[in-house]
Design an enzyme around this catalytic site. Structure first.
Site, PDB file in Angstrom:
ATOM      1  N   HIS A   1      32.785 -53.396  40.909  1.00  0.00           N
ATOM      2  CA  HIS A   1      32.162 -53.142  39.602  1.00  0.00           C
ATOM      3  C   HIS A   1      31.682 -54.414  38.908  1.00  0.00           C
ATOM      4  CE1 HIS A   1      32.939 -48.899  39.625  1.00  0.00           C
ATOM      5  NE2 HIS A   1      34.217 -49.092  39.905  1.00  0.00           N
TER       6      HIS A   1
ATOM      7  N   SER B   1      37.203 -32.404  -0.039  1.00  0.00           N
ATOM      8  CA  SER B   1      38.618 -32.702   0.194  1.00  0.00           C
ATOM      9  C   SER B   1      39.409 -32.588  -1.093  1.00  0.00           C
ATOM     10  CB  SER B   1      38.782 -34.109   0.766  1.00  0.00           C
ATOM     11  OG  SER B   1      40.154 -34.399   0.944  1.00  0.00           O
TER      12      SER B   1
ATOM     13  N   LYS C   1      33.750 -37.078   6.186  1.00  0.00           N
ATOM     14  CA  LYS C   1      34.892 -36.190   5.953  1.00  0.00           C
ATOM     15  C   LYS C   1      35.813 -36.157   7.180  1.00  0.00           C
ATOM     16  CE  LYS C   1      37.424 -32.978   3.930  1.00  0.00           C
ATOM     17  NZ  LYS C   1      37.921 -32.042   4.878  1.00  0.00           N
TER      18      LYS C   1
ATOM     19  N   ALA D   1      34.440 -22.817  10.032  1.00  0.00           N
ATOM     20  CA  ALA D   1      33.502 -23.641  10.788  1.00  0.00           C
ATOM     21  C   ALA D   1      33.157 -22.987  12.120  1.00  0.00           C
ATOM     22  CB  ALA D   1      34.093 -25.026  11.019  1.00  0.00           C
TER      23      ALA D   1
ATOM     24  N   HIS E   1      37.785 -39.255   7.117  1.00  0.00           N
ATOM     25  CA  HIS E   1      38.793 -39.055   6.059  1.00  0.00           C
ATOM     26  C   HIS E   1      39.976 -38.266   6.606  1.00  0.00           C
ATOM     27  CE1 HIS E   1      40.616 -36.216   3.211  1.00  0.00           C
ATOM     28  NE2 HIS E   1      40.485 -37.129   2.272  1.00  0.00           N
ATOM     29  N   ASN E   2      39.700 -37.172   7.302  1.00  0.00           N
ATOM     30  CA  ASN E   2      40.779 -36.344   7.832  1.00  0.00           C
ATOM     31  C   ASN E   2      41.584 -37.082   8.892  1.00  0.00           C
ATOM     32  OD1 ASN E   2      39.662 -34.427   6.166  1.00  0.00           O
ATOM     33  ND2 ASN E   2      39.539 -32.838   7.705  1.00  0.00           N
TER      34      ASN E   2
ATOM     35  N   LEU F   1      34.943 -16.091  -0.167  1.00  0.00           N
ATOM     36  CA  LEU F   1      35.886 -16.115  -1.273  1.00  0.00           C
ATOM     37  C   LEU F   1      37.342 -16.196  -0.816  1.00  0.00           C
ATOM     38  CD1 LEU F   1      34.211 -13.557  -3.718  1.00  0.00           C
ATOM     39  CD2 LEU F   1      34.260 -16.064  -3.876  1.00  0.00           C
TER      40      LEU F   1
ATOM     41  N   GLY G   1      36.954 -21.263  -1.657  1.00  0.00           N
ATOM     42  CA  GLY G   1      35.725 -20.738  -2.236  1.00  0.00           C
ATOM     43  C   GLY G   1      35.916 -20.259  -3.657  1.00  0.00           C
TER      44      GLY G   1
ATOM     45  N   GLU H   1      43.829 -39.322   7.144  1.00  0.00           N
ATOM     46  CA  GLU H   1      44.888 -38.449   6.594  1.00  0.00           C
ATOM     47  C   GLU H   1      45.972 -38.182   7.642  1.00  0.00           C
ATOM     48  OE1 GLU H   1      44.940 -33.724   5.777  1.00  0.00           O
ATOM     49  OE2 GLU H   1      43.383 -34.817   4.685  1.00  0.00           O
TER      50      GLU H   1
ATOM     51  N   ASN I   1      34.733 -27.278   6.944  1.00  0.00           N
ATOM     52  CA  ASN I   1      35.118 -28.410   7.799  1.00  0.00           C
ATOM     53  C   ASN I   1      34.341 -28.364   9.108  1.00  0.00           C
ATOM     54  OD1 ASN I   1      36.845 -30.276   6.669  1.00  0.00           O
ATOM     55  ND2 ASN I   1      38.668 -29.043   7.008  1.00  0.00           N
TER      56      ASN I   1
END
Length: 492
Positions: free
Chosen positions: A461, A138, A193, A86, A196-197, A20, A24, A200, A112
């Site tokens: 290589h 979000s 998400k 998290a 998305h962040n 909470l 929340g 952002e 998150n």
């Protein structure tokens, strides 16, 4: 197992929520306002009592003082949503909840969380006959209360049970479509998400660079910049972040001066942008703009070092003598073009992840999830949906006719803004790397041929040849006295 509760009890809760804090609490109030009964629990039980006696008073919200009590108050299949920090706290609560659940019950992680944790948790809970959803949420605290963007993934059978709740509380766009739909299996929701962040981060840095150009190069006041952002918000740049930037620039402190000018220039971060950059490196995706935005925050945090350096290092003193309005028009185009690059890179990353993790992502649908409620909502997200409607196999947004035209029509302005800024010593890392990405992507030949020769010279290589089929590798004895043994082929 606890099987003594059934749906026949009228006052049972539709869903339980643990945690909470502000997000929340606001999600609970959102759910209740849409007609759902919610049971709540918090590790500090005093928080439950104060919430029930305060913001939740008189509402269909059941306060509980233990995990068993929370679970017993739920209709079946039981749905328990975690809104906790998290990492370890999520795992700890999952272990506390599992013994009280029955087969088919659902645990939802709305925090998150890093998507690999969601992949692991989905597999773990399904092995116990339970279902798991990892969902991105979000929109911040306001979005949680009035309608966030919700990006769920995990155990598909769980979706039918949570869909009515999630789509009811999600933001709605003009036609009433909720900004919430199933994203994909295991960690897909939290991956989307995360991207998305990352976008952002890129959007915010680009806006900050436009602000820096106006302030340091054009010498504009906060009030003048407010007017520019107000105008931009009514055009193609219209978005939540442009809108709040407009409002921030107009906000005055108690003494009547712009508050933004009194805020220390050191930026914080919670790590989701870094996750995006690290994962892009693992996938081999050039997520240059978002990575620069992460590095920009890191550099901003070095405040004392920057202050010291400013007393030692010199650069050009900004001096602008051109047409200010014409330059602002160019800046609007440069910001828009750079923003499109940020979304382009994010979508390339989504496609690569879908292949890597075997997700069936709906790319146009993801753009619709972001049209409302979330931090990166903007007017052109519908254009991304249209691009994937035209070509579901679109590999890069810049190849879509709409985005191609914008970039090509903007690039002269983009180059003028960046060249003027660089000549005047204005810091523009994200905007500059956006243009560099465009120039690299549109170039059929990059100097990596020399790079491969260097790698073969010092490490044997090997390299491919333009006059031979792809996949055929060669090694050259560059010095005349080396051996003929080659190393392993490179990873492209």
């Amino acid at each position: 197992m606890n099987g003594k509760v059934g749906n026949q009890v009228n006052n049972m809760a539709d869903i339980g929520l643990v945690g909470l804090a502000v997000m929340g609490e606001n999600l609970v109030l959102n759910m209740e306002s849409r007609g759902f009964t919610v049971a709540v629990f918090n590790r500090t039980v005093e928080k439950v009592d104060s919430f029930v006696a305060g913001r939740a008073k008189g509402k269909k919200i059941i306060g509980t003082h233990s995990i068993p009590e929370l679970v017993e108050s739920l209709k079946t299949p039981r749905k328990v949503m975690l809104m906790v920090k998290a990492g370890k706290p999520v795992d700890e609560f999952i272990e506390q909840i599992i013994p009280h659940l029955d087969k088919g019950d659902i645990i939802i992680d709305g925090g998150n969380s890093h998507f690999p944790d969601t992949i692991r948790r989905t597999k773990y809970l399904e092995s116990k006959g339970l279902l798991f959803i990892g969902t991105g949420v979000s929109g911040g605290e306001e979005g949680a209360l009035h309608g966030p963007s919700i990006m769920p993934g995990g155990s598909l059978p769980a979706w039918q049970h949570v869909k009515p709740i999630f789509q009811s509380i999600a933001a709605k766009v003009e036609d009433g479509t909720p900004c919430c739909d199933w994203v994909g299996g295991n960690g897909a929701g939290h991956f989307v998400k995360m991207v998305h962040n990352g976008i952002e981060y890129g959007d915010m840095q680009l806006i900050c660079e436009a602000y820096q150009i106006m302030k340091e190069l054009l010498g504009m006041s906060a009030a003048e910049m407010h007017d520019v952002f107000e105008k931009w918000n009514k055009g193609p740049l219209g978005s939540y972040l442009i809108e709040i930037t407009r409002d921030i620039l107009a906000f005055k402190d108690a003494d009547g001066q712009p508050l933004v000018d009194k805020i220390l220039d050191t930026a914080g971060q919670k790590g989701t942008g870094k996750w995006t950059s690290v994962e892009a490196l693992d996938l081999g995706i050039p997520l240059t703009l978002i990575s620069e935005a992460v590095y920009a925050r890191c550099l901003s945090a070095m405040k004392s070092e920057r202050v010291e350096a400013s007393n030692v290092l010199t650069g050009p003193k900004p001096k602008f003598t051109e047409d200010k309005q014409a330059f602002l028009n160019d800046l609007e185009k440069a910001l828009y073009a750079s923003k499109l690059v940020s979304y382009t890179q994010g979508y390339v990353m989504l496609r690569s992840a879908a292949e890597e993790f075997k997700w069936n992502l709906n790319y146009g649908g993801i753009a619709l999830l972001w049209r409302g409620g979330c931090i990166i909502r903007s007017v052109f997200l519908g254009k991304i949906k249209e691009a994937f409607d035209r070509n579901p196999n679109l590999s890069n947004l810049l190849l879509d006719p709409f985005f191609k035209d914008i970039i090509e029509n903007s690039q002269d302005a983009w180059r003028r803004v960046l060249s003027t800024s660089i000549l005047n010593g204005i810091w523009t890392p994200a905007m500059a790397t956006a243009l560099n990405y465009f120039d690299g992507f549109r170039n059929s030949r990059l100097p990596a041929n020399l790079l491969q020769a260097q790698r073969d010279y010092f490490g044997a290589h090997m390299y491919e040849r333009t006059d031979k089929p792809r996949g055929e590798f060669f090694h050259t004895n560059w010095t005349g006295h080396g051996g003929t043994t080659a190393s392993s082929a490179y990873v492209a």
